[in-house]
Design a protein around this motif. Sequence first.
Motif, short mmCIF file in Angstrom:
data_model
loop_
_atom_site.label_atom_id
_atom_site.label_comp_id
_atom_site.label_asym_id
_atom_site.label_seq_id
_atom_site.Cartn_x
_atom_site.Cartn_y
_atom_site.Cartn_z
N TYR A 15 6.68 2.33 10.33
CA TYR A 15 8.07 2.77 10.40
C TYR A 15 8.38 3.07 11.87
CZ TYR A 15 6.32 7.58 10.77
OH TYR A 15 5.68 8.72 11.19
N ASP A 16 9.64 3.25 12.18
CA ASP A 16 10.08 3.49 13.55
C ASP A 16 9.76 4.93 13.95
OD1 ASP A 16 11.29 3.54 16.00
OD2 ASP A 16 13.30 3.05 15.26
N ARG A 17 8.59 5.14 14.50
CA ARG A 17 8.13 6.49 14.85
C ARG A 17 8.98 7.14 15.94
NH1 ARG A 17 2.99 7.47 12.63
NH2 ARG A 17 2.05 5.58 11.76
N ALA A 18 9.61 6.34 16.78
CA ALA A 18 10.44 6.89 17.86
C ALA A 18 11.76 7.44 17.34
CB ALA A 18 10.71 5.81 18.90
N ASN A 19 12.28 6.90 16.24
CA ASN A 19 13.60 7.29 15.77
C ASN A 19 13.64 7.89 14.37
OD1 ASN A 19 15.06 6.34 18.10
ND2 ASN A 19 14.61 4.28 17.39
N GLU A 20 12.51 7.87 13.67
CA GLU A 20 12.49 8.39 12.31
C GLU A 20 11.33 9.36 12.10
OE1 GLU A 20 14.32 4.76 9.71
OE2 GLU A 20 12.18 4.68 10.13
N LYS A 21 11.55 10.29 11.16
CA LYS A 21 10.46 11.20 10.79
C LYS A 21 10.31 11.17 9.28
CE LYS A 21 13.07 15.49 10.28
NZ LYS A 21 13.11 16.90 10.62
N PRO A 22 9.07 11.28 8.78
CA PRO A 22 8.84 11.27 7.33
C PRO A 22 9.34 12.57 6.70
CG PRO A 22 6.78 11.60 8.50
CD PRO A 22 7.84 11.36 9.53
N VAL A 23 10.03 12.43 5.57
CA VAL A 23 10.62 13.58 4.89
C VAL A 23 10.44 13.44 3.39
CG1 VAL A 23 12.81 14.75 4.41
CG2 VAL A 23 12.35 13.94 6.70
N LEU A 24 10.22 14.57 2.73
CA LEU A 24 10.19 14.63 1.27
C LEU A 24 11.42 15.44 0.86
CD1 LEU A 24 8.48 13.91 -1.22
CD2 LEU A 24 7.40 16.13 -1.00
N LYS A 25 12.43 14.75 0.31
CA LYS A 25 13.65 15.43 -0.12
C LYS A 25 13.42 15.98 -1.51
CE LYS A 25 17.58 14.56 1.35
NZ LYS A 25 18.82 14.32 1.98
N CYS A 26 13.61 17.29 -1.67
CA CYS A 26 13.34 17.97 -2.93
C CYS A 26 14.62 18.60 -3.48
CB CYS A 26 12.31 19.07 -2.72
SG CYS A 26 10.80 18.52 -1.94
N SER A 27 14.85 18.43 -4.76
CA SER A 27 15.99 19.03 -5.42
C SER A 27 15.60 20.40 -5.92
CB SER A 27 16.45 18.16 -6.59
OG SER A 27 17.41 18.85 -7.36
N ILE A 28 16.41 21.42 -5.62
CA ILE A 28 16.11 22.76 -6.11
C ILE A 28 16.57 22.92 -7.56
CG2 ILE A 28 16.05 23.89 -3.86
CD1 ILE A 28 18.91 24.80 -4.33
N CYS A 29 17.42 22.02 -8.03
CA CYS A 29 17.93 22.10 -9.41
C CYS A 29 16.92 21.60 -10.44
CB CYS A 29 19.21 21.30 -9.55
SG CYS A 29 20.56 21.90 -8.53
N ASN A 30 16.44 20.38 -10.24
CA ASN A 30 15.58 19.78 -11.25
C ASN A 30 14.18 19.42 -10.76
OD1 ASN A 30 16.13 17.58 -9.67
ND2 ASN A 30 17.45 16.57 -11.16
N GLY A 31 13.87 19.68 -9.51
CA GLY A 31 12.53 19.45 -8.99
C GLY A 31 12.23 18.02 -8.59
N GLU A 32 13.23 17.13 -8.64
CA GLU A 32 12.99 15.75 -8.21
C GLU A 32 12.59 15.70 -6.75
OE1 GLU A 32 16.28 13.12 -8.70
OE2 GLU A 32 15.83 12.73 -10.79
N GLN A 33 11.70 14.76 -6.43
CA GLN A 33 11.25 14.58 -5.04
C GLN A 33 11.33 13.10 -4.69
OE1 GLN A 33 7.31 16.22 -4.84
NE2 GLN A 33 8.07 18.31 -4.73
N VAL A 34 11.88 12.83 -3.50
CA VAL A 34 12.01 11.47 -3.00
C VAL A 34 11.42 11.43 -1.60
CG1 VAL A 34 13.58 9.61 -2.41
CG2 VAL A 34 14.08 11.06 -4.37
N ALA A 35 10.50 10.51 -1.37
CA ALA A 35 9.88 10.36 -0.06
C ALA A 35 10.61 9.26 0.70
CB ALA A 35 8.41 10.00 -0.19
#
Length: 73
Positions: A15-35
């Motif tokens: 991935y573009d290490r200079a312009n992007e960072k890895p993130v885990l988006k988490c929902s506080i409502c239902n606990g869904e997680q998207v990487a």
Amino acid sequence: MLFQKKKQEIKRLEYDRANEKPVLKCSICNGEQVAGFKNIHTGKFHEVMFVRNDKDLQIFKQTYGLSEVSKEY
């Protein structure tokens, strides 16, 4: 006759290490997680995979050669 399950090798992706960072988006409502990856300049999130459990998160980390992934709510 016994069958042995072959261990699947995980293909390493980049991935573009200079312009992007890895993130885990988490929902506080239902606990869904998207990487995925978040552009550090624009804040735009690029979804890569749905994370159901720790095994999925480990696969994401191994695929992109990551040791840590920050969480965002």
